[in-house]
Write a protein that holds these residues in place. Sequence first.
Motif, PDB file in Angstrom:
ATOM      1  N   ARG A  12       1.098   5.649  12.579  1.00 58.15           N
ATOM      2  CA  ARG A  12       2.537   5.412  12.549  1.00 58.15           C
ATOM      3  C   ARG A  12       2.864   3.982  12.126  1.00 58.15           C
ATOM      4  NH1 ARG A  12       5.863   9.898  12.585  1.00 58.15           N
ATOM      5  NH2 ARG A  12       4.833  11.513  13.802  1.00 58.15           N
ATOM      6  N   SER A  13       1.895   3.102  12.245  1.00 56.81           N
ATOM      7  CA  SER A  13       2.127   1.711  11.870  1.00 56.81           C
ATOM      8  C   SER A  13       1.871   1.474  10.387  1.00 56.81           C
ATOM      9  CB  SER A  13       1.219   0.782  12.693  1.00 56.81           C
ATOM     10  OG  SER A  13      -0.139   1.053  12.422  1.00 56.81           O
ATOM     11  N   LEU A  14       1.795   2.583   9.618  1.00 58.66           N
ATOM     12  CA  LEU A  14       1.539   2.492   8.182  1.00 58.66           C
ATOM     13  C   LEU A  14       2.485   1.508   7.510  1.00 58.66           C
ATOM     14  CD1 LEU A  14      -0.079   3.989   5.849  1.00 58.66           C
ATOM     15  CD2 LEU A  14       2.027   5.266   5.517  1.00 58.66           C
ATOM     16  N   LEU A  15       1.924   0.579   6.754  1.00 62.15           N
ATOM     17  CA  LEU A  15       2.734  -0.359   6.010  1.00 62.15           C
ATOM     18  C   LEU A  15       3.119   0.248   4.669  1.00 62.15           C
ATOM     19  CD1 LEU A  15       0.647  -3.599   6.672  1.00 62.15           C
ATOM     20  CD2 LEU A  15       2.760  -2.868   7.819  1.00 62.15           C
ATOM     21  N   ARG A  16       4.093  -0.366   4.024  1.00 69.78           N
ATOM     22  CA  ARG A  16       4.545   0.186   2.746  1.00 69.78           C
ATOM     23  C   ARG A  16       3.435   0.157   1.711  1.00 69.78           C
ATOM     24  NH1 ARG A  16       8.875  -4.665   1.632  1.00 69.78           N
ATOM     25  NH2 ARG A  16       7.395  -6.342   1.281  1.00 69.78           N
ATOM     26  N   ASP A  17       2.526  -0.826   1.779  1.00 69.77           N
ATOM     27  CA  ASP A  17       1.405  -0.872   0.846  1.00 69.77           C
ATOM     28  C   ASP A  17       0.490   0.335   1.044  1.00 69.77           C
ATOM     29  OD1 ASP A  17       2.316  -3.204  -0.207  1.00 69.77           O
ATOM     30  OD2 ASP A  17       0.828  -4.496   0.765  1.00 69.77           O
ATOM     31  N   ASP A  18       0.298   0.751   2.293  1.00 67.05           N
ATOM     32  CA  ASP A  18      -0.546   1.906   2.562  1.00 67.05           C
ATOM     33  C   ASP A  18       0.116   3.195   2.059  1.00 67.05           C
ATOM     34  OD1 ASP A  18      -2.558   0.395   3.883  1.00 67.05           O
ATOM     35  OD2 ASP A  18      -1.300   0.334   5.662  1.00 67.05           O
ATOM     36  N   ALA A  19       1.435   3.291   2.216  1.00 63.42           N
ATOM     37  CA  ALA A  19       2.148   4.462   1.703  1.00 63.42           C
ATOM     38  C   ALA A  19       2.024   4.515   0.184  1.00 63.42           C
ATOM     39  CB  ALA A  19       3.617   4.412   2.117  1.00 63.42           C
ATOM     40  N   TYR A  20       2.166   3.364  -0.445  1.00 64.00           N
ATOM     41  CA  TYR A  20       2.027   3.284  -1.899  1.00 64.00           C
ATOM     42  C   TYR A  20       0.645   3.767  -2.330  1.00 64.00           C
ATOM     43  CZ  TYR A  20       0.914   1.017  -6.343  1.00 64.00           C
ATOM     44  OH  TYR A  20       0.480   0.763  -7.620  1.00 64.00           O
ATOM     45  N   ARG A  21      -0.395   3.281  -1.668  1.00 63.23           N
ATOM     46  CA  ARG A  21      -1.762   3.644  -2.059  1.00 63.23           C
ATOM     47  C   ARG A  21      -2.039   5.127  -1.824  1.00 63.23           C
ATOM     48  NH1 ARG A  21      -2.876  -1.468   0.565  1.00 63.23           N
ATOM     49  NH2 ARG A  21      -3.216  -3.064  -1.017  1.00 63.23           N
ATOM     50  N   ALA A  22      -1.517   5.670  -0.726  1.00 57.82           N
ATOM     51  CA  ALA A  22      -1.752   7.080  -0.422  1.00 57.82           C
ATOM     52  C   ALA A  22      -1.136   7.985  -1.485  1.00 57.82           C
ATOM     53  CB  ALA A  22      -1.198   7.429   0.954  1.00 57.82           C
ATOM     54  N   ILE A  23       0.119   7.703  -1.855  1.00 54.83           N
ATOM     55  CA  ILE A  23       0.781   8.531  -2.873  1.00 54.83           C
ATOM     56  C   ILE A  23       0.153   8.277  -4.242  1.00 54.83           C
ATOM     57  CG2 ILE A  23       2.973   9.109  -3.963  1.00 54.83           C
ATOM     58  CD1 ILE A  23       4.350   8.031  -1.388  1.00 54.83           C
ATOM     59  N   ARG A  24      -0.133   7.017  -4.544  1.00 54.98           N
ATOM     60  CA  ARG A  24      -0.776   6.673  -5.819  1.00 54.98           C
ATOM     61  C   ARG A  24      -2.087   7.437  -5.985  1.00 54.98           C
ATOM     62  NH1 ARG A  24      -3.784   1.172  -5.743  1.00 54.98           N
ATOM     63  NH2 ARG A  24      -5.112   2.545  -4.489  1.00 54.98           N
ATOM     64  N   ASP A  25      -2.927   7.437  -4.946  1.00 54.30           N
ATOM     65  CA  ASP A  25      -4.222   8.094  -5.040  1.00 54.30           C
ATOM     66  C   ASP A  25      -4.075   9.603  -5.219  1.00 54.30           C
ATOM     67  OD1 ASP A  25      -5.357   5.618  -4.780  1.00 54.30           O
ATOM     68  OD2 ASP A  25      -6.005   5.896  -2.686  1.00 54.30           O
ATOM     69  N   ALA A  26      -3.056  10.185  -4.583  1.00 55.60           N
ATOM     70  CA  ALA A  26      -2.822  11.618  -4.733  1.00 55.60           C
ATOM     71  C   ALA A  26      -2.396  11.958  -6.156  1.00 55.60           C
ATOM     72  CB  ALA A  26      -1.773  12.091  -3.739  1.00 55.60           C
ATOM     73  N   ILE A  27      -1.684  11.043  -6.812  1.00 55.66           N
ATOM     74  CA  ILE A  27      -1.304  11.245  -8.217  1.00 55.66           C
ATOM     75  C   ILE A  27      -2.524  11.069  -9.117  1.00 55.66           C
ATOM     76  CG2 ILE A  27       0.044  10.304 -10.129  1.00 55.66           C
ATOM     77  CD1 ILE A  27       2.216   9.582  -8.058  1.00 55.66           C
ATOM     78  N   VAL A  28      -3.292  10.018  -8.858  1.00 52.78           N
ATOM     79  CA  VAL A  28      -4.457   9.723  -9.698  1.00 52.78           C
ATOM     80  C   VAL A  28      -5.489  10.841  -9.635  1.00 52.78           C
ATOM     81  CG1 VAL A  28      -6.428   8.183  -9.979  1.00 52.78           C
ATOM     82  CG2 VAL A  28      -4.150   7.224  -9.682  1.00 52.78           C
ATOM     83  N   ASP A  29      -5.730  11.397  -8.438  1.00 52.74           N
ATOM     84  CA  ASP A  29      -6.778  12.422  -8.332  1.00 52.74           C
ATOM     85  C   ASP A  29      -6.270  13.830  -8.637  1.00 52.74           C
ATOM     86  OD1 ASP A  29      -5.559  13.506  -6.026  1.00 52.74           O
ATOM     87  OD2 ASP A  29      -6.947  12.508  -4.649  1.00 52.74           O
ATOM     88  N   GLY A  30      -4.983  13.946  -9.006  1.00 55.21           N
ATOM     89  CA  GLY A  30      -4.451  15.234  -9.428  1.00 55.21           C
ATOM     90  C   GLY A  30      -3.912  16.097  -8.313  1.00 55.21           C
ATOM     91  N   THR A  31      -3.977  15.623  -7.055  1.00 54.51           N
ATOM     92  CA  THR A  31      -3.385  16.391  -5.960  1.00 54.51           C
ATOM     93  C   THR A  31      -1.898  16.605  -6.214  1.00 54.51           C
ATOM     94  OG1 THR A  31      -4.980  15.496  -4.382  1.00 54.51           O
ATOM     95  CG2 THR A  31      -2.959  16.440  -3.473  1.00 54.51           C
ATOM     96  N   LEU A  32      -1.243  15.558  -6.688  1.00 52.61           N
ATOM     97  CA  LEU A  32       0.150  15.653  -7.129  1.00 52.61           C
ATOM     98  C   LEU A  32       0.127  15.659  -8.652  1.00 52.61           C
ATOM     99  CD1 LEU A  32       1.766  13.095  -4.640  1.00 52.61           C
ATOM    100  CD2 LEU A  32       1.730  15.599  -4.468  1.00 52.61           C
TER     101      LEU A  32
END
Length: 222
Positions: A12-32
């Motif tokens: 729950r203490s996720l920082l905005r940088d962590d949110a960015y990396r999580a969504i970015r990685d999902a786009i890069v690996d084709g999940t999104l």
Amino acid sequence: MPVPKRRGFVSRSLLRDDAYRAIRDAIVDGTLAPGERLSDGDLVEWLGVSRTPVREALARLEQAGLVRTKPGRYTIVSPLDVRAARAARSVTAAMHELAVREALPGLSAAELDAMRAANERFADALRRDDVEAAIAADDDFHGVLVTASANAAIRSVLEQFTPMLRRLERLRFSSLSGRRSVAQHERIIALCAAGDAEGAAAATRANWETLEPLLDALPDEP
């Protein structure tokens, strides 16, 4: 939007940088996938965070060319943009060249060993046709010099532009000559070990230029 099945896996203490990396990685690996609509609500549920870091992450991803937003209407994963990827490749190659020049005067034996180990992992991943592991090892290889350069500006620029290139590699990795990259890595290591900054910088540029045939094979957007 079909989000990954694991929900709320981030603190729950996720920082905005962590949110960015999580969504970015999902786009890069084709999940999104390209063209997929992204819902704030779905992303909030998946990451287990509030809307604020999600919206900030999407704004950064738009700057990186990974999402497109129509305010008040939709946010989608960007389709592959070859012209933008060409520009990203040029900037990325230049940053890695600069990293070599700045890192080499103080590059240690341990850092050279780290580059060798990363290249061994890279070669092994290619033999096993493990694209994800190959890209991670390639990141590790180039990351040694980026870290050794101690230049925060280089890291910041690469953080913005490298994901677009990694996305292309992941989706079309079979178009690249992976074995050639292993040999190019070995040459970079040898030139670094010899203290040849200009030679190592040129070899690094040549390594990133191996993306050009991949880009040539993709249609430009109208």
